[in-house]
Design a protein around this motif. Structure first.
Motif, short mmCIF file in Angstrom:
data_model
loop_
_atom_site.label_atom_id
_atom_site.label_comp_id
_atom_site.label_asym_id
_atom_site.label_seq_id
_atom_site.Cartn_x
_atom_site.Cartn_y
_atom_site.Cartn_z
N SER A 98 3.59 13.68 13.92
CA SER A 98 4.38 12.13 13.08
C SER A 98 2.53 11.58 12.85
O SER A 98 1.88 12.02 13.48
CB SER A 98 4.91 11.47 14.39
OG SER A 98 3.85 11.12 15.65
N HIS A 99 3.31 10.36 12.04
CA HIS A 99 2.64 9.55 11.94
C HIS A 99 1.53 8.76 12.53
O HIS A 99 0.09 8.70 12.96
CB HIS A 99 2.88 8.16 10.46
CG HIS A 99 3.46 8.81 9.30
ND1 HIS A 99 4.38 9.51 9.13
CD2 HIS A 99 2.47 8.56 8.27
CE1 HIS A 99 4.84 10.32 8.03
NE2 HIS A 99 3.62 9.39 7.01
N HIS A 100 2.43 7.92 13.45
CA HIS A 100 1.22 8.18 14.48
C HIS A 100 0.85 8.95 15.48
O HIS A 100 -0.18 8.03 15.86
CB HIS A 100 2.83 6.79 15.88
CG HIS A 100 2.03 6.56 16.92
ND1 HIS A 100 1.45 5.30 17.49
CD2 HIS A 100 1.70 7.18 18.14
CE1 HIS A 100 1.52 4.78 18.63
NE2 HIS A 100 1.39 6.57 18.99
N ASP A 128 8.38 13.02 10.51
CA ASP A 128 9.42 12.31 12.27
C ASP A 128 8.87 13.81 13.52
O ASP A 128 9.52 15.63 12.58
CB ASP A 128 10.57 11.95 11.71
CG ASP A 128 10.71 10.81 11.20
OD1 ASP A 128 9.40 10.22 11.05
OD2 ASP A 128 11.83 10.47 9.94
N PRO A 195 13.22 2.83 15.61
CA PRO A 195 13.52 4.07 14.84
C PRO A 195 14.68 4.36 14.57
O PRO A 195 15.91 3.82 15.27
CB PRO A 195 12.51 5.05 16.00
CG PRO A 195 11.71 4.39 16.51
CD PRO A 195 12.08 3.42 16.99
N SER A 222 12.89 1.89 10.76
CA SER A 222 12.16 2.80 9.69
C SER A 222 11.07 3.62 10.84
O SER A 222 11.40 3.56 12.65
CB SER A 222 10.88 1.70 10.43
OG SER A 222 9.91 2.55 9.80
N ASN A 223 10.70 4.36 10.95
CA ASN A 223 10.18 5.81 10.93
C ASN A 223 8.79 5.85 11.29
O ASN A 223 7.92 6.60 12.26
CB ASN A 223 10.46 7.22 10.31
CG ASN A 223 12.03 7.19 11.06
OD1 ASN A 223 12.41 6.36 11.73
ND2 ASN A 223 12.30 8.61 10.90
N TYR A 224 8.45 4.68 10.73
CA TYR A 224 6.97 4.36 10.69
C TYR A 224 6.84 3.07 11.93
O TYR A 224 7.26 1.86 11.77
CB TYR A 224 6.48 3.36 9.50
CG TYR A 224 6.65 4.91 8.54
CD1 TYR A 224 5.48 5.76 8.08
CD2 TYR A 224 7.39 4.72 7.45
CE1 TYR A 224 5.47 6.53 7.01
CE2 TYR A 224 7.68 5.65 6.47
CZ TYR A 224 6.76 7.09 6.52
OH TYR A 224 6.78 7.40 5.42
N GLU A 226 3.67 1.17 12.88
CA GLU A 226 3.14 0.61 12.83
C GLU A 226 3.90 -0.72 11.83
O GLU A 226 3.72 -2.02 11.51
CB GLU A 226 1.94 1.22 11.46
CG GLU A 226 1.02 1.52 12.19
CD GLU A 226 0.53 1.10 13.23
OE1 GLU A 226 0.34 0.20 13.14
OE2 GLU A 226 -0.44 2.08 14.45
N THR A 227 5.19 -0.32 11.12
CA THR A 227 5.98 -1.08 9.83
C THR A 227 6.77 -2.14 10.71
O THR A 227 6.91 -3.44 11.61
CB THR A 227 6.99 -0.86 9.46
OG1 THR A 227 5.99 0.37 8.44
CG2 THR A 227 7.90 -1.10 8.74
#
Length: 290
Positions: A98-100, A128, A195, A222-224, A226-227
């Motif tokens: 995942s981005h996180h 994701d 999310p 959002s699945n980001y 940070e967003t």
């Protein structure tokens, strides 16, 4: 049935297009068509219905599809076991994260891994966590470094590396921020930014509200992470994020309810042999376990 023909068949079936399959396989469209024709000749039946420019699997093709996947996965696994007879840590390593996790947990590990094993060609897909499970199931990756599913399917092996506590948060000027205690009822009366509904994190939060017979007001998703953090920090809604993301522009809400938590770690497929490259990466990950 040969491997190139089965690979072409599977790629065409997944793309619903000879031209797209040709691009993915780095072949010409006539070469792909020839491989499909060879396979159909071997089986003495057509595998696709061709209506104009549209192609779809027919009944025979739908029967062959899962078998083709199994045969290709068996060949891939056999090749992997043979390669593992060698002691070198080299070759491709496809993984998903995942981005996180990729931003906040993996940089140091990736740096050390690349230093130790420069001959490994890393292929990292940022997706994701839920998508990573699907990719692992289809054999597209060797391992996933993800938010672990609360209900781990039997075909996967999962191992926790990090405990990731979550915190309800809001901007300093949010109506909930000044309360000494925030109930689940009060949370339900204000909009949230979370999310998307198919994520493990959302399911944990939804379960908490459902247990009290309350509904979630979701302003947007959002699945980001940070967003989500940015949108909460400017006061649009409350949210729930990993404790590591709390900073001066957000405050932790002192909730009366139990705050859910999640586990981060890696997943592998029980029926697939790991490459030396993947095993070496997991050794580094296990050293990070909290």
């Amino acid at each position: 049935m040969d491997i190139p023909s089965l690979t072409a068949f599977l790629t065409v079936a997944e793309s619903n297009s000879f031209s797209l399959a040709a691009e993915k396989l780095h072949l010409t469209q006539p070469a792909v068509s020839k491989r499909i024709a060879t396979l159909e000749s071997q089986l003495d039946t057509q595998l696709f219905d061709r209506i104009g420019r549209q192609i779809n699997l027919n009944e025979a093709g739908r029967i062959l599809l899962p078998k083709a996947r199994q045969m290709l996965e068996l060949m891939k696994d056999s090749r992997q076991q043979i390669n593992n007879l060698k002691t070198q840590v080299k070759g491709p390593l496809a993984m998903a994260t995942s981005h996180h996790i990729g931003l906040r947990r993996l940089p140091g590990i990736l740096r050390e891994y690349s230093r130790r094993y420069p001959e490994v060609k890393l292929d990292i897909r940022f997706v994701d966590s839920e998508v990573a499970y699907d990719m692992l199931s289809r054999g597209e990756i060797e391992l996933g470094i993800v938010t672990l599913s609360p209900d781990n399917p039997d075909r996967f092996q999962s191992h926790r590396v990090w405990h990731d506590p979550l915190i309800f948060m809001a901007a300093k000027d949010h109506p909930l921020a000044g309360l000494k205690k925030v109930s689940t009822q009060q949370l339900s009366e204000h909009q949230a930014i979370l999310p998307s509904s198919n994520t493990f994190t959302y399911q944990l939060v939804r379960k908490l509200f459902e247990e009290e017979g309350l509904s979630l007001q979701t302003a947007m998703s959002s699945n980001y992470l940070e967003t989500i953090r940015m949108l909460a920090a400017i006061g649009l809604a409350w949210t729930i994020l990993p404790a590591s993301m709390l900073d001066d522009d957000l405050v932790a809400l002192k909730t009366q309810c139990h705050t859910p938590s999640r586990n981060l770690g890696y997943i592998t497929h029980r029926e697939r042999t790991l490459s030396n490259a993947a095993s070496a990466f997991l050794d580094l990950l296990n050293q990070q376990a909290d």
